[in-house]
Design a protein around this motif. Structure first.
Motif, PDB file in Angstrom:
ATOM      1  N   UNK A   1       0.807  -1.216   0.000  1.00  0.00           N
ATOM      2  CA  UNK A   1       0.000   0.000   0.000  1.00  0.00           C
ATOM      3  C   UNK A   1       0.846   1.274   0.000  1.00  0.00           C
ATOM      4  N   UNK A   2       1.840   1.360   0.877  1.00  0.00           N
ATOM      5  CA  UNK A   2       2.651   2.583   0.932  1.00  0.00           C
ATOM      6  C   UNK A   2       3.468   2.771  -0.337  1.00  0.00           C
ATOM      7  N   UNK A   3       3.979   1.671  -0.896  1.00  0.00           N
ATOM      8  CA  UNK A   3       4.769   1.774  -2.128  1.00  0.00           C
ATOM      9  C   UNK A   3       3.917   2.264  -3.291  1.00  0.00           C
ATOM     10  N   UNK A   4       2.627   1.966  -3.267  1.00  0.00           N
ATOM     11  CA  UNK A   4       1.735   2.410  -4.333  1.00  0.00           C
ATOM     12  C   UNK A   4       1.358   3.879  -4.185  1.00  0.00           C
ATOM     13  N   UNK A   5       1.458   4.423  -2.970  1.00  0.00           N
ATOM     14  CA  UNK A   5       0.980   5.783  -2.726  1.00  0.00           C
ATOM     15  C   UNK A   5       2.080   6.808  -2.468  1.00  0.00           C
ATOM     16  N   UNK A   6       3.307   6.361  -2.259  1.00  0.00           N
ATOM     17  CA  UNK A   6       4.423   7.278  -2.041  1.00  0.00           C
ATOM     18  C   UNK A   6       5.530   6.922  -3.022  1.00  0.00           C
ATOM     19  N   UNK A   7       5.952   7.897  -3.830  1.00  0.00           N
ATOM     20  CA  UNK A   7       6.915   7.642  -4.904  1.00  0.00           C
ATOM     21  C   UNK A   7       8.306   7.302  -4.369  1.00  0.00           C
ATOM     22  N   UNK A   8       8.668   7.792  -3.197  1.00  0.00           N
ATOM     23  CA  UNK A   8      10.027   7.568  -2.693  1.00  0.00           C
ATOM     24  C   UNK A   8      10.220   6.170  -2.104  1.00  0.00           C
ATOM     25  N   UNK A   9       9.154   5.470  -1.742  1.00  0.00           N
ATOM     26  CA  UNK A   9       9.300   4.137  -1.150  1.00  0.00           C
ATOM     27  C   UNK A   9       9.757   3.111  -2.187  1.00  0.00           C
ATOM     28  N   UNK A  10       9.199   3.074  -3.409  1.00  0.00           N
ATOM     29  CA  UNK A  10       9.720   2.114  -4.392  1.00  0.00           C
ATOM     30  C   UNK A  10      11.180   2.371  -4.778  1.00  0.00           C
TER      31      UNK A  10
END
Length: 172
Positions: free
Chosen positions: A38-47
């Protein structure tokens, strides 16, 4: 497991805590955030930092979730330490409603909890090499995912019952 914990607060301590489920919600949302994409889909810096997504193992995410729920418990418990009876019930009921509304509305402007839809695609539990979301063959028995999770939760409940009984018989 939630009812066993509530039994300690209400049954053994005699405190009417109507917002008990809010602590569960805080921990559950943290676990879902840590063990899903979920966080990777909504925050660009996590991926960029975690190319495969933030898939925290259950043995790390559960203690972190319990720690966060405990922190919220201390934050609520410190100002309400002297309250008893109806006053404690009203304060804890208010806290429970605040957490519910807060989590439902935490999807805008930044989508953290996905609002009323909740967080999906939570990773399955792994016990070492054993994936509980797959059908397991042990001896001549076959366990599907529902049965595997049932027996895991049954074992955890047994541990919590032992801790509760020991707590009941202790000086605390």
């Amino acid at each position: 497991m939630l009812a066993l914990g509530l039994n300690i607060v209400v049954g053994l301590a005699g405190l009417l805590d109507l917002g008990y489920v809010a602590f569960y919600a805080v921990g559950a949302y943290l676990f879902a955030i840590l063990a899903s994409p979920h966080l990777a889909e909504n925050f660009a810096w996590i991926p960029q930092m975690f190319p495969d997504g933030l898939h925290t193992p259950v043995w790390i995410a559960v203690p972190l979730a319990a720690l966060l729920a405990a922190i919220f418990g201390v934050l609520l418990g410190a100002p309400t330490l002297r309250l008893r009876g109806d006053y404690l019930a009203i304060v804890t009921l208010g806290f429970g409603e605040i957490i519910r509304i807060f989590m439902n509305n935490l999807n805008q402007p930044v989508n953290i909890t996905n609002g009323p839809q909740g967080i999906s695609n939570i990773d399955p539990v792994h016990l070492g090499p054993i994936n509980l979301s797959k059908t397991l063959q042990i001896g001549g028995l076959e366990f599907n995912a529902v049965h595997s999770y049932y027996y895991l939760f049954l074992a955890v409940c047994a541990v919590i019952i032992v801790v509760s009984v020991r707590l009941q018989d202790s000086r605390i």
